[in-house]
Every structure is written in C-alpha cells, then in structure tokens.
Design a protein around this motif. Structure first.
Motif, PDB file in Angstrom:
ATOM      1  N   GLU A 101      27.579  22.968  -8.483  1.00  0.00           N
ATOM      2  CA  GLU A 101      27.506  21.614  -7.938  1.00  0.00           C
ATOM      3  C   GLU A 101      27.616  20.346  -8.832  1.00  0.00           C
ATOM      4  OE1 GLU A 101      24.459  19.306  -4.865  1.00  0.00           O
ATOM      5  OE2 GLU A 101      24.044  21.468  -5.271  1.00  0.00           O
ATOM      6  N   TYR A 122      31.355  19.637  -9.707  1.00  0.00           N
ATOM      7  CA  TYR A 122      31.809  18.968  -8.653  1.00  0.00           C
ATOM      8  C   TYR A 122      31.361  17.506  -8.734  1.00  0.00           C
ATOM      9  CZ  TYR A 122      34.324  23.138  -6.836  1.00  0.00           C
ATOM     10  OH  TYR A 122      35.084  24.230  -6.833  1.00  0.00           O
ATOM     11  N   ARG A 135      30.450  15.015  -1.733  1.00  0.00           N
ATOM     12  CA  ARG A 135      30.905  15.978  -0.936  1.00  0.00           C
ATOM     13  C   ARG A 135      32.190  15.963  -0.583  1.00  0.00           C
ATOM     14  NH1 ARG A 135      27.731  16.993   3.490  1.00  0.00           N
ATOM     15  NH2 ARG A 135      26.845  15.161   3.461  1.00  0.00           N
ATOM     16  N   TYR A 156      34.979  18.275  -1.647  1.00  0.00           N
ATOM     17  CA  TYR A 156      35.141  19.538  -1.020  1.00  0.00           C
ATOM     18  C   TYR A 156      36.516  19.485   0.038  1.00  0.00           C
ATOM     19  CZ  TYR A 156      30.888  20.646  -3.383  1.00  0.00           C
ATOM     20  OH  TYR A 156      29.737  20.680  -4.191  1.00  0.00           O
ATOM     21  N   LEU A 161      31.806  20.102   4.551  1.00  0.00           N
ATOM     22  CA  LEU A 161      32.024  19.600   3.222  1.00  0.00           C
ATOM     23  C   LEU A 161      30.738  20.164   2.536  1.00  0.00           C
ATOM     24  CD1 LEU A 161      33.863  16.352   3.782  1.00  0.00           C
ATOM     25  CD2 LEU A 161      34.837  18.497   3.281  1.00  0.00           C
ATOM     26  N   THR A 162      30.624  21.459   2.266  1.00  0.00           N
ATOM     27  CA  THR A 162      29.233  21.832   1.385  1.00  0.00           C
ATOM     28  C   THR A 162      30.017  22.714   0.274  1.00  0.00           C
ATOM     29  OG1 THR A 162      29.121  23.931   2.527  1.00  0.00           O
ATOM     30  CG2 THR A 162      28.007  21.896   3.608  1.00  0.00           C
ATOM     31  N   LEU A 163      29.135  23.008  -0.532  1.00  0.00           N
ATOM     32  CA  LEU A 163      29.732  23.865  -1.754  1.00  0.00           C
ATOM     33  C   LEU A 163      30.010  25.105  -1.201  1.00  0.00           C
ATOM     34  CD1 LEU A 163      30.106  24.312  -4.795  1.00  0.00           C
ATOM     35  CD2 LEU A 163      27.839  24.825  -4.997  1.00  0.00           C
ATOM     36  N   THR A 209      30.606  26.289   1.574  1.00  0.00           N
ATOM     37  CA  THR A 209      31.922  26.336   2.546  1.00  0.00           C
ATOM     38  C   THR A 209      33.267  26.369   1.621  1.00  0.00           C
ATOM     39  OG1 THR A 209      30.457  25.721   4.271  1.00  0.00           O
ATOM     40  CG2 THR A 209      33.153  25.424   4.493  1.00  0.00           C
ATOM     41  N   HIS A 210      33.073  25.335   0.524  1.00  0.00           N
ATOM     42  CA  HIS A 210      34.366  25.161  -0.150  1.00  0.00           C
ATOM     43  C   HIS A 210      34.727  26.742  -0.967  1.00  0.00           C
ATOM     44  CE1 HIS A 210      37.195  23.260  -2.983  1.00  0.00           C
ATOM     45  NE2 HIS A 210      36.491  23.679  -3.956  1.00  0.00           N
ATOM     46  N   GLN A 260      37.820  28.839  -0.951  1.00  0.00           N
ATOM     47  CA  GLN A 260      38.546  29.173  -2.289  1.00  0.00           C
ATOM     48  C   GLN A 260      38.793  30.470  -2.392  1.00  0.00           C
ATOM     49  OE1 GLN A 260      40.522  26.523  -3.519  1.00  0.00           O
ATOM     50  NE2 GLN A 260      39.765  25.411  -1.965  1.00  0.00           N
TER      51      GLN A 260
END
Length: 145
Positions: free
Chosen positions: A23, A26, A75, A78, A129-131, A133-134, A138
C-alpha cells in the motif's frame, strides 16, 4: 495491530506487513502519477494551484480548496487511467469555477468530452478500488502460504 480478514480468514502479521508495504508503494506511485497528470492537464485548464496532496478519503475521489490545494484519493491508482484523469480534470476546473455550475461542467466537457463515461465508471466500480481487489485482478496472491 487489529485483526484483519481476507475471505473470512484472519491475515497473519507477515501478510499484514506485506500488504502495508505494498500500500505504501502504491501511495508513493500515486503521488508521481497525480503530479504528472496535473501538470499535463493544467495547461488546458489554467488557474493556480499551490500543492497536491494524496489521501485515502472514504467518500471522495478528489477535492480542491479555495487556497489551491488539490487533493486526490490514492486508490484511483488501482483503476483505469480514464477515471483518474477525469478526477484530475474535475479538480483542476475547480481552480476556475469553485462550484458545479453549467460553466464548470462545460469546461470539464471541453477538456474531456467523454467525462460522463468515467464519472459513471466511478459510481459503478469505485468500491472495487482497493489493494486486495487490485492484487487479485493482477493474479498476485494475498496469502503468503
């Protein structure tokens, strides 16, 4: 440290530390991206801004203060580029129009004719748009084991 869960299972201390480190990376990347996008779009919008801040607001994607501080929700990094650019244009237009008047929206549309698509995308997908979920999108595992 509070216990956080992923898929109804508590995260380990190592997993929490890893997520915090990611986080932070990012957030730092978001600062550079937002600075670059503000510099790009500022030549089309004009106005004067004093600083750019990167935050993690719960209910806002961005804001513009009367003193010219542009704030952006990290966010957005993301998601796709379009919604991020829309928020940048939106806040830069507030440097000229500190309201949501017809003139404001005309200016947004002049700079980004398809802004409505990105505005709608944020309404429909912003909660994604959360870590975690991103990372999942990926193909990067959340769990270490």
């Amino acid at each position: 440290m509070n216990t956080l869960y992923y898929e109804n299972q508590p995260l380990t201390v190592a997993e929490l530390r890893r997520l915090q480190a990611l986080e932070n990376r990012y957030r730092n990347a978001a600062r550079e991206v937002f600075t670059n996008r503000v510099e790009y779009y500022h030549r089309f919008t004009g106005g004067h801004y004093t600083s750019i801040t990167i935050r993690d607001q719960k209910t806002r994607w961005g804001s513009c203060s009367s003193r010219g501080t542009l704030s952006f929700n990290y966010r957005l990094i993301y998601g796709p580029a379009g919604p991020l650019d829309y928020v940048v244009v939106h806040e830069l237009c507030h440097l000229t129009h500190m309201n949501h008047s017809k003139d404001f929206w005309n200016m947004v549309e002049r700079i980004m004719p398809d802004y409505r698509i990105y505005k709608q995308w944020l309404r429909e997908h912003g909660q994604e748009l959360t870590l975690t979920t991103h990372l999942k999108k990926q193909g990067i595992p959340i769990r270490l084991s």
